[in-house]
Design a protein around this motif. Sequence first.
Motif, mmCIF file in Angstrom:
data_model
loop_
_atom_site.group_PDB
_atom_site.id
_atom_site.type_symbol
_atom_site.label_atom_id
_atom_site.label_comp_id
_atom_site.label_asym_id
_atom_site.label_seq_id
_atom_site.Cartn_x
_atom_site.Cartn_y
_atom_site.Cartn_z
ATOM 1 N N ASN A 79 1.406 9.501 -5.798
ATOM 2 C CA ASN A 79 1.886 10.866 -5.591
ATOM 3 C C ASN A 79 2.844 11.293 -6.684
ATOM 4 O O ASN A 79 2.844 12.435 -7.122
ATOM 5 N N LYS A 80 3.695 10.388 -7.161
ATOM 6 C CA LYS A 80 4.624 10.716 -8.241
ATOM 7 C C LYS A 80 3.867 11.009 -9.529
ATOM 8 O O LYS A 80 4.222 11.925 -10.258
ATOM 9 N N GLU A 81 2.838 10.235 -9.815
ATOM 10 C CA GLU A 81 2.044 10.448 -11.029
ATOM 11 C C GLU A 81 1.287 11.782 -10.965
ATOM 12 O O GLU A 81 1.140 12.455 -11.968
ATOM 13 N N ASP A 82 0.805 12.151 -9.775
ATOM 14 C CA ASP A 82 0.076 13.403 -9.623
ATOM 15 C C ASP A 82 0.962 14.616 -9.883
ATOM 16 O O ASP A 82 0.497 15.649 -10.337
ATOM 17 N N LYS A 83 2.264 14.492 -9.599
ATOM 18 C CA LYS A 83 3.178 15.622 -9.750
ATOM 19 C C LYS A 83 3.673 15.803 -11.176
ATOM 20 O O LYS A 83 4.280 16.790 -11.498
ATOM 21 N N ASP A 118 0.827 -1.209 0.000
ATOM 22 C CA ASP A 118 0.000 0.000 0.000
ATOM 23 C C ASP A 118 0.859 1.256 0.000
ATOM 24 O O ASP A 118 0.554 2.240 -0.672
ATOM 25 N N PHE A 119 1.957 1.223 0.744
ATOM 26 C CA PHE A 119 2.878 2.363 0.750
ATOM 27 C C PHE A 119 3.421 2.624 -0.650
ATOM 28 O O PHE A 119 3.445 3.760 -1.117
ATOM 29 N N LEU A 120 3.834 1.559 -1.337
ATOM 30 C CA LEU A 120 4.370 1.717 -2.696
ATOM 31 C C LEU A 120 3.305 2.235 -3.647
ATOM 32 O O LEU A 120 3.584 3.082 -4.504
ATOM 33 N N THR A 121 2.070 1.773 -3.492
ATOM 34 C CA THR A 121 0.976 2.280 -4.313
ATOM 35 C C THR A 121 0.767 3.771 -4.054
ATOM 36 O O THR A 121 0.632 4.556 -4.991
ATOM 37 N N LEU A 122 0.730 4.149 -2.792
ATOM 38 C CA LEU A 122 0.508 5.561 -2.440
ATOM 39 C C LEU A 122 1.635 6.455 -2.942
ATOM 40 O O LEU A 122 1.379 7.547 -3.440
ATOM 41 N N THR A 123 2.861 6.019 -2.818
ATOM 42 C CA THR A 123 3.965 6.862 -3.272
ATOM 43 C C THR A 123 4.016 6.942 -4.786
ATOM 44 O O THR A 123 4.387 7.973 -5.334
ATOM 45 N N SER A 124 3.618 5.889 -5.483
ATOM 46 C CA SER A 124 3.591 5.968 -6.950
ATOM 47 C C SER A 124 2.444 6.856 -7.415
ATOM 48 O O SER A 124 2.556 7.551 -8.418
#
Length: 105
Positions: free
Chosen positions: A100-104, A92-98
């Motif tokens: 956030n990267k896509e949103d930026k 879930d952490f990896l999903t959330l951080t990816s």
Amino acid sequence: MVKTWKDVELRYAKLFGTLRNALSGGNSHHTRSDTLHPDFYLEIKHGLQCRPTSLWQDTISKAKLEHKIPMLIQHAKGERIADARITLKVSDFLTLTSINKEDKK
């Protein structure tokens, strides 16, 4: 200063951009989470006597039923909100951080 577990739940709800679920647990008809967050199942524990292993398994089970990402927040009395611990699955952490990267981009 944070005085009660309700205050702690309210602060974390605000931190995650949502509302505290005043009827968390079996009395609520829409979620058993401590907040009304649409994506995260937040189980917030305040105090020094948290039992993370059993709480974590219970949080995972309840979050799965609601199709939400489980998070267990452990907040000790007298601790700053930003210094508490969050238990989260690595996937879930990896999903959330990816996300956030896509949103930026």
